[in-house]
Each structure stands twice: as C-alpha cells, then as structure tokens.
Design an enzyme around this catalytic site. Structure first.
Site, PDB file in Angstrom:
ATOM      1  N   GLY A 232       0.781  -1.233   0.000  1.00 18.07           N
ATOM      2  CA  GLY A 232       0.000   0.000   0.000  1.00 18.07           C
ATOM      3  C   GLY A 232       0.814   1.284   0.000  1.00 18.07           C
ATOM      4  O   GLY A 232       0.239   2.371   0.060  1.00 18.07           O
ATOM      5  N   GLU A 274       4.642  -6.362   1.696  1.00 15.67           N
ATOM      6  CA  GLU A 274       4.167  -6.968   0.450  1.00 15.67           C
ATOM      7  C   GLU A 274       3.723  -5.857  -0.489  1.00 15.67           C
ATOM      8  O   GLU A 274       2.576  -5.798  -0.896  1.00 15.67           O
ATOM      9  CB  GLU A 274       3.046  -7.978   0.745  1.00 15.67           C
ATOM     10  CG  GLU A 274       2.105  -7.513   1.830  1.00 15.67           C
ATOM     11  CD  GLU A 274       1.058  -8.525   2.236  1.00 15.67           C
ATOM     12  OE1 GLU A 274       1.385  -9.702   2.434  1.00 15.67           O
ATOM     13  OE2 GLU A 274      -0.106  -8.113   2.360  1.00 15.67           O
ATOM     14  N   GLY A 276       3.439  -3.829  -3.929  1.00 13.03           N
ATOM     15  CA  GLY A 276       3.388  -4.068  -5.367  1.00 13.03           C
ATOM     16  C   GLY A 276       3.706  -2.772  -6.090  1.00 13.03           C
ATOM     17  O   GLY A 276       4.737  -2.610  -6.733  1.00 13.03           O
ATOM     18  N   ARG A 312      -7.325   1.731 -14.590  1.00  5.79           N
ATOM     19  CA  ARG A 312      -7.313   2.632 -13.441  1.00  5.79           C
ATOM     20  C   ARG A 312      -7.987   3.996 -13.692  1.00  5.79           C
ATOM     21  O   ARG A 312      -8.759   4.445 -12.848  1.00  5.79           O
ATOM     22  CB  ARG A 312      -5.882   2.834 -12.903  1.00  5.79           C
ATOM     23  CG  ARG A 312      -5.235   1.536 -12.422  1.00  5.79           C
ATOM     24  CD  ARG A 312      -3.931   1.764 -11.684  1.00  5.79           C
ATOM     25  NE  ARG A 312      -4.147   2.348 -10.379  1.00  5.79           N
ATOM     26  CZ  ARG A 312      -3.974   3.606 -10.074  1.00  5.79           C
ATOM     27  NH1 ARG A 312      -3.528   4.457 -10.975  1.00  5.79           N
ATOM     28  NH2 ARG A 312      -4.235   4.047  -8.871  1.00  5.79           N
ATOM     29  N   TYR A 316     -11.059   4.334 -11.222  1.00  7.68           N
ATOM     30  CA  TYR A 316     -10.867   5.191 -10.040  1.00  7.68           C
ATOM     31  C   TYR A 316     -10.766   6.671 -10.392  1.00  7.68           C
ATOM     32  O   TYR A 316     -10.522   7.486  -9.509  1.00  7.68           O
ATOM     33  CB  TYR A 316      -9.548   4.846  -9.326  1.00  7.68           C
ATOM     34  CG  TYR A 316      -9.313   3.407  -8.957  1.00  7.68           C
ATOM     35  CD1 TYR A 316     -10.107   2.779  -7.997  1.00  7.68           C
ATOM     36  CD2 TYR A 316      -8.267   2.685  -9.523  1.00  7.68           C
ATOM     37  CE1 TYR A 316      -9.862   1.469  -7.628  1.00  7.68           C
ATOM     38  CE2 TYR A 316      -8.015   1.373  -9.156  1.00  7.68           C
ATOM     39  CZ  TYR A 316      -8.812   0.770  -8.211  1.00  7.68           C
ATOM     40  OH  TYR A 316      -8.553  -0.521  -7.843  1.00  7.68           O
ATOM     41  N   CYS A 343     -16.847   0.842 -26.279  1.00 10.06           N
ATOM     42  CA  CYS A 343     -18.160   1.485 -26.286  1.00 10.06           C
ATOM     43  C   CYS A 343     -18.581   1.818 -24.856  1.00 10.06           C
ATOM     44  O   CYS A 343     -19.597   1.327 -24.355  1.00 10.06           O
ATOM     45  CB  CYS A 343     -19.191   0.589 -26.965  1.00 10.06           C
ATOM     46  SG  CYS A 343     -18.693   0.153 -28.633  1.00 10.06           S
ATOM     47  N   GLU A 344     -17.775   2.596 -24.192  1.00 10.52           N
ATOM     48  CA  GLU A 344     -17.977   3.007 -22.798  1.00 10.52           C
ATOM     49  C   GLU A 344     -17.406   4.399 -22.692  1.00 10.52           C
ATOM     50  O   GLU A 344     -16.243   4.617 -23.043  1.00 10.52           O
ATOM     51  CB  GLU A 344     -17.146   2.120 -21.852  1.00 10.52           C
ATOM     52  CG  GLU A 344     -17.762   0.831 -21.419  1.00 10.52           C
ATOM     53  CD  GLU A 344     -18.916   1.023 -20.464  1.00 10.52           C
ATOM     54  OE1 GLU A 344     -18.938   2.054 -19.750  1.00 10.52           O
ATOM     55  OE2 GLU A 344     -19.797   0.165 -20.453  1.00 10.52           O
TER      56      GLU A 344
HETATM   57  C1  LIG Z   1      -2.970  -5.589  -3.295  1.00  6.90           C
HETATM   58  C2  LIG Z   1      -2.288  -6.064  -2.078  1.00  6.90           C
HETATM   59  C3  LIG Z   1      -0.969  -5.713  -1.831  1.00  6.90           C
HETATM   60  C4  LIG Z   1      -0.182  -4.792  -2.725  1.00  6.90           C
HETATM   61  O1  LIG Z   1      -0.710  -3.515  -2.732  1.00  6.90           O
HETATM   62  P1  LIG Z   1       0.142  -2.297  -3.380  1.00  6.90           P
HETATM   63  O2  LIG Z   1      -0.778  -1.140  -3.243  1.00  6.90           O
HETATM   64  O3  LIG Z   1       0.387  -2.668  -4.792  1.00  6.90           O
HETATM   65  O4  LIG Z   1       1.379  -2.170  -2.578  1.00  6.90           O
HETATM   66  C5  LIG Z   1      -0.361  -6.224  -0.709  1.00  6.90           C
HETATM   67  N1  LIG Z   1      -1.010  -7.048   0.133  1.00  6.90           N
HETATM   68  C6  LIG Z   1      -2.279  -7.412  -0.065  1.00  6.90           C
HETATM   69  C7  LIG Z   1      -2.919  -8.323   0.897  1.00  6.90           C
HETATM   70  C8  LIG Z   1      -2.963  -6.936  -1.172  1.00  6.90           C
HETATM   71  O5  LIG Z   1      -4.238  -7.292  -1.364  1.00  6.90           O
END
Ligand SMILES: *Cc1c(COP(=O)(O)O)cnc(C)c1O
Length: 415
Positions: A232, A274, A276, A312, A316, A343-344
């Site tokens: 996150g 974790e 991403g 995205r 969002y 078509c959106e």
């Molecule tokens: C989506 C997700 C992430 C990664 O989120 P990022 O915003 O990409 O860092 C990590 N842990 C869990 C459980 C997730 O669902």
C-alpha cells in the site's frame, strides 16, 4: 505552457526501434528501475533483524519480473492458485512465497502446503478448513483488520467496511486455537491503506502490530517470528508530487520496533512487507499510438489502446501522466480527452488534458502503469490484452508476454 515533465528510461530513437519490432500498444517495464525500487525498500529496513519484501504478484503477474525481484532477495505474495504457480515458475520456493488470500479455496491451501509457503489467514474459520483440506502447518499468521481504530483511504476504503481480516478479539481467539492445535510459529499481518504516500501510515501500522504482538505474546504465551506490515505504499502519479520518504518510514518503524522489543525480553520478530505498486508502478509504461483525432464538442485523441489495457483511469478516475514522444518540449496548447475504442464513455486515459498538438501516429507513453495496469486488463467489447516487454539493463528489450490474438479470445468458446 510547457506541461510538467516526467523522465523516461528510453530515448525516442530507442522507442521507435522497439515499435518497429513490436507494434503498439504494449507495456514496457524498466528492469533497472524495478531493481532500484526493490533495493531502496530493502535498504529502508536494513536495520531489522531480518526483512523480506514479498512482492504482491497481482500488481505485475509476470514470472520474468518475479525472477528479477528474486535476484534482489524478494519473495512473492500470492492470493490465488495461478499466482502461487507463477511464483514457482519464477524459481521461488518455500517460505519465500506467502499466501495472503481471502474467501480461500481448498486448492490454494493445498498448493501453499505443497510449496511450503507461509500462510496468512483471513478468518478464524479458515484454520479448521486448512487443517481439514491441507493439514495444519507449523507456521500461521492472521490478517488483522483494526476496524474503527484506523482510517483507511480512498482506494481501499474504511477498514470497518472492508471484507478483509479479523477483529482484535478474534486475533486472541484465533492464535489460542492455533496454539492448541499444535501450531508453533506465528506471524501477524495487516494491510490498511492503498497508494498512501504519508510515511506516518506505515509507521502507525508498525506501532499497532508491534503493540498487538506484545499483548498476544503475554496473553497466550506464544512467540511471534514475523510481523508483516502489508503493502500500500504510494507513488507520485502526478509530476508535481514527491515520492514517499522511505527514510522516514525506516526510522519511524525502527523507533516503534525498538520501543516494543528492546530490553523487554520479547523475541525480535522479522519484518516483511508486500508492496506491489511501490516496486513496479513507476517503472512500467503503456506505449500506444494515436489512431484518430476527432473534434466534436471537445477534441479527442483516439489511441490503439483502451481501458481494457489500463483500467485505473476509468475505474478510479486515476491520473496517469502522458508524454508525447518527441514533443515533450513543445507547449501544451491543446486540451484532449485521450480515449480508447471501447463502447464506454469512461474509456478515457485522460480528460481535458493539456498536451501539444497531436498527429495520427504520435507515440504516447502513459506513465506509472507498471503495477495494477496490464494485470487488470480485460476482454470486454472483444478488446485484446497487449504484449509486455522488459527493457533490460543492457538496453535490449525482451518480449515477456505476447499480445493476445483473436484465437486466444475465441479459445474458451465451446462451438
Ligand atoms: C494488493 C495487495 C498488496 C499490494 O498492494 P500495493 O498497493 O500494490 O502495494 C499487498 N497485500 C495485499 C494483501 C494486497 O491485497
């Protein structure tokens, strides 16, 4: 007006050469940038007794990316059977793989147990379910949802309304049940925010989890070996925004960690994240060509990519910066809605975006699409997902996923 700029890891000539070999649209990932982001996160937590980033596979589910990250010491955070298998294909094994799923099917638990992955449970009921279908592992972690104790943010929503994780009371019950069933190794996890650039939010998650570890250890007589602060961490999508202050995250979490674990007799748990988006988000680019220009009540630039390639903005209202290759230094004298062919009406990469005057054939680079970009692609309206390319550190490019074909689209139909 010159539009604010974002830099690119490739030149116009390089882009033209790539396009000559691989028609647009495609995603291009910058290996050096991804590696650098992993190193920066690892350096942030270099003080911790052990730290591992489990890259959130859902952000960029390509084994070539996972392998590159594995070289930097990263594991993989998976939440489906195919993601577990992708991590294995990338050469990851055992506790370098983490299963954090929810509403989890038995087959995921079975695969995670076969691999020897760490398992993070989303609910107390999953303990008996896991034991029944896959056998109880030595290690168990639970995902904590702080509910009204913490604010979420726009993308992930309020913790109280989130389907993820268990309450504080349930944590005590869940770990006691796991302990009594013979689990010996414990971890605690939370994922509370998404795309958050305030370092204080990761620090607050650390404080919350470290405090809970102390309470749970005292109440239940168990030791925690892993605290997972989730993902996150946000990235600057707009050129005027600043990247997150990783140093502030590192020092803030360290202060909270030492306050809980220094000289208190509590074992010092390893830390994990974790992330991403932080790792791949800024280092992926959707490259598309202008197909048609149209002027009705507004000016439209129609691309050969659509929201089926990048959801995205439509989903969002997310901002993604756009560079027009070779026209970066021209004044942004026009305003365009930059669209795809779906078509959106929300099939727009940008709305009323100031850009230099466009011409058919111009190459547009849509920035910060390395995470949750191609991965969220879909086939609505018969749109096909694009290729993915890796820009390697020696300047060469490697096709790491071919574009879908009409045959792929038809492949699941029973004629
Ligand atoms: C989506 C997700 C992430 C990664 O989120 P990022 O915003 O990409 O860092 C990590 N842990 C869990 C459980 C997730 O669902």
């Amino acid at each position: 007006m010159i539009a604010p700029m974002k830099t690119l890891p490739f030149s116009l000539a390089q882009a033209r050469a790539i396009v000559a070999a691989h028609p647009t649209p495609f995603y291009l990932y910058d290996a050096a940038g991804i590696r650098g982001a992993a190193r920066a996160l690892n350096a942030t937590f270099a003080w911790a007794p052990a730290f591992r980033e489990y890259f959130a596979v859902k952000a960029t589910p390509n084994p070539h990316i996972l392998r590159l990250l594995a070289e930097e010491g990263c594991g993989a955070d998976c939440s489906s059977l195919p993601e577990l298998l992708l991590a294995e294909h990338a050469g990851l094994a055992g506790e370098h793989i983490l299963l954090t799923s929810n509403d989890t099917p038995a087959e995921e638990f079975v695969a995670a147990r076969r691999i020897g992955a760490l398992i993070n449970l989303d609910d107390l009921g999953h303990l008996a379910y896991l034991a029944r279908y896959a056998g109880l592992p030595e290690f168990i972690s639970f995902r904590y949802n702080p509910g009204p104790l913490r604010e979420g943010n726009a993308i992930i929503g309020r913790p109280e309304e989130a389907k993820f994780g268990v309450t504080r009371e349930q944590l005590f019950e869940g770990f006691a049940t796991a302990r009594d069933a013979g689990v010996r190794r414990f971890g605690l996890h939370a994922m509370i925010v998404s795309n958050e650039r305030d370092p204080g939010s990761v620090v607050a998650t650390g404080q919350l989890l470290f405090g809970l570890v102390a309470e749970l250890s005292a109440a239940l007589g168990i030791c925690f070996e892993l605290v997972n602060l989730g993902g996150g961490i946000g990235i600057p999508y707009r050129p005027e925004e600043a990247p997150v202050d990783l140093h502030a995250i590192g020092t803030g979490v360290r202060v909270a960690y030492e306050a809980t674990f220094s000289g208190t007799g509590l074992p010092r748990p390893a830390l994990a994240m974790e992330c991403g988006r932080l790792i791949t988000g800024p280092h992926g680019y959707l490259v598309a060509s202008v197909r048609h220009l149209k002027r009705s009540y507004r000016s439209y630039a129609g691309l050969d990519a659509s929201m089926a390639n990048l959801m995205r903005p439509g989903m969002y209202g997310a901002y993604h910066h756009i560079s027009v290759l070779g026209k970066e230094h021209l004044p942004a004298t026009e305003r365009y809605d930059v669209t795809g062919s779906l078509c959106e009406n929300n099939d727009k990469f940008a709305v009323q975006r100031p850009l230099p005057t466009l011409a058919p054939g111009d190459l547009l680079v849509i920035h910060d699409t390395g995470a949750h970009g191609h991965a969220m692609g879909f086939n609505y309206n018969g749109k096909l997902r694009s290729a993915e390319l890796l820009l390697r550190e020696d300047g060469s490019t490697q096709l790491i996923r071919r574009a879908e074909t009409v045959e792929d689209y038809m492949a699941t139909i029973v004629w």
